[in-house]
Design a protein around this motif. Structure first.
Motif, PDB file in Angstrom:
ATOM      1  N   ARG A  61       0.765  -1.100  -0.082  1.00  0.00           N
ATOM      2  CA  ARG A  61      -0.120  -0.008  -0.082  1.00  0.00           C
ATOM      3  C   ARG A  61       0.806   1.170   0.016  1.00  0.00           C
ATOM      4  O   ARG A  61       0.604   2.134  -0.551  1.00  0.00           O
ATOM      5  N   ARG A  62       1.780   1.404   0.784  1.00  0.00           N
ATOM      6  CA  ARG A  62       2.878   2.431   0.940  1.00  0.00           C
ATOM      7  C   ARG A  62       3.368   2.571  -0.394  1.00  0.00           C
ATOM      8  O   ARG A  62       3.754   3.747  -0.784  1.00  0.00           O
ATOM      9  N   ALA A  63       3.976   1.565  -1.015  1.00  0.00           N
ATOM     10  CA  ALA A  63       4.708   1.773  -2.400  1.00  0.00           C
ATOM     11  C   ALA A  63       3.560   2.142  -3.346  1.00  0.00           C
ATOM     12  O   ALA A  63       3.851   2.994  -4.127  1.00  0.00           O
ATOM     13  N   GLN A  64       2.500   1.687  -3.209  1.00  0.00           N
ATOM     14  CA  GLN A  64       1.468   2.367  -4.130  1.00  0.00           C
ATOM     15  C   GLN A  64       1.312   3.869  -4.198  1.00  0.00           C
ATOM     16  O   GLN A  64       1.211   4.549  -4.905  1.00  0.00           O
ATOM     17  N   GLU A  65       1.167   4.348  -2.879  1.00  0.00           N
ATOM     18  CA  GLU A  65       1.105   5.888  -2.630  1.00  0.00           C
ATOM     19  C   GLU A  65       2.289   6.415  -2.899  1.00  0.00           C
ATOM     20  O   GLU A  65       1.972   7.524  -3.540  1.00  0.00           O
ATOM     21  N   ASP A  66       3.477   6.023  -2.879  1.00  0.00           N
ATOM     22  CA  ASP A  66       4.648   6.476  -3.117  1.00  0.00           C
ATOM     23  C   ASP A  66       4.682   6.523  -4.774  1.00  0.00           C
ATOM     24  O   ASP A  66       5.267   7.703  -5.210  1.00  0.00           O
ATOM     25  N   VAL A  67       4.134   5.669  -5.401  1.00  0.00           N
ATOM     26  CA  VAL A  67       4.388   5.608  -6.992  1.00  0.00           C
ATOM     27  C   VAL A  67       3.260   6.923  -7.460  1.00  0.00           C
ATOM     28  O   VAL A  67       3.597   7.619  -8.204  1.00  0.00           O
ATOM     29  N   SER A  68       1.993   6.837  -6.642  1.00  0.00           N
ATOM     30  CA  SER A  68       1.094   7.738  -6.952  1.00  0.00           C
ATOM     31  C   SER A  68       1.593   9.067  -6.860  1.00  0.00           C
ATOM     32  O   SER A  68       1.475  10.098  -7.828  1.00  0.00           O
ATOM     33  N   LYS A  69       2.156   9.510  -5.544  1.00  0.00           N
ATOM     34  CA  LYS A  69       2.911  11.119  -5.387  1.00  0.00           C
ATOM     35  C   LYS A  69       3.982  11.070  -6.316  1.00  0.00           C
ATOM     36  O   LYS A  69       4.264  12.282  -6.842  1.00  0.00           O
ATOM     37  N   ALA A  70       4.790  10.264  -6.700  1.00  0.00           N
ATOM     38  CA  ALA A  70       5.883  10.354  -7.752  1.00  0.00           C
ATOM     39  C   ALA A  70       5.175  10.972  -9.100  1.00  0.00           C
ATOM     40  O   ALA A  70       5.471  11.616  -9.652  1.00  0.00           O
ATOM     41  N   HIS A  71       4.276  10.320  -9.598  1.00  0.00           N
ATOM     42  CA  HIS A  71       3.522  10.600 -10.714  1.00  0.00           C
ATOM     43  C   HIS A  71       2.944  11.974 -10.847  1.00  0.00           C
ATOM     44  O   HIS A  71       2.995  12.947 -11.623  1.00  0.00           O
TER      45      HIS A  71
END
Length: 180
Positions: A61-71
């Motif tokens: 979940r944290r990794a998905q959030e990080d990818v979303s923020k990076a985009h």
């Protein structure tokens, strides 16, 4: 009386059966302890498994959030570098009695800010020189013209290209030398 003795003997375990009954009775407390120890260990392992599973879900979940923020914020640095360029252009439009020289000076300063913003964000020009070998990964030849140059070399650059780091953003538009 003999019938009664036979019946008592029949009811009592004989030989191996008697030994087995005594062994099971004696072993029952040990087996029960083993069973309860195994059940406790199973409960402990189940708890550890459930915690590991929850940790894995949290990491995912944290990794998905990080990818979303990076985009979402990928261009933040570039946007920060572009704000002063916009400010300069807006200030230039507010000048009421602009002369050709002041406009030229303002455009040069704005271009310098833009160039700095590009460099800061690794946006690099692709500007081949006349005579450079045509590179289809960086150049787009829109015409082949007769020339004294070697075939498949750049004759003129019609429009600069740009790269972001190692990725081509826009190829340089060029004319290429025709084979002789």
């Amino acid at each position: 009386m003999q019938d009664q003795e036979n019946q008592e003997m029949a009811n009592q375990p004989q030989g191996d059966d008697a030994a087995q009954a005594q062994t099971v009775s004696a072993a029952e407390p040990g087996l029960e302890e083993q069973l309860s120890a195994t059940e406790a260990k199973l409960a402990e392992m189940h708890d550890a498994f459930m915690r590991a599973k929850a940790d894995g879900e949290n990491i995912r979940r944290r990794a998905q959030e990080d990818v979303s923020k990076a985009h979402k914020f990928a261009i933040e640095s570039f946007a920060e570098a572009m704000v002063p360029v916009r400010d300069s252009l807006e200030m230039a439009l507010k000048v009421e009695a602009a002369t050709v020289d002041s406009i030229k000076e303002g455009v040069e300063m704005t271009l310098k800010q833009l160039t700095t913003a590009f460099e800061k964000n690794r946006l690099v020009e692709v500007m081949p020189q006349a005579g450079d070998k045509l590179d289809p990964n960086k150049h787009q030849a829109v015409a082949v013209v007769p020339s004294e140059q070697e075939a498949n070399t750049v004759v003129t650059v019609l429009q600069k290209g740009y790269m972001i780091a190692d990725r081509l953003l826009r190829p340089a538009i060029v004319t290429a030398a025709a084979p002789k």
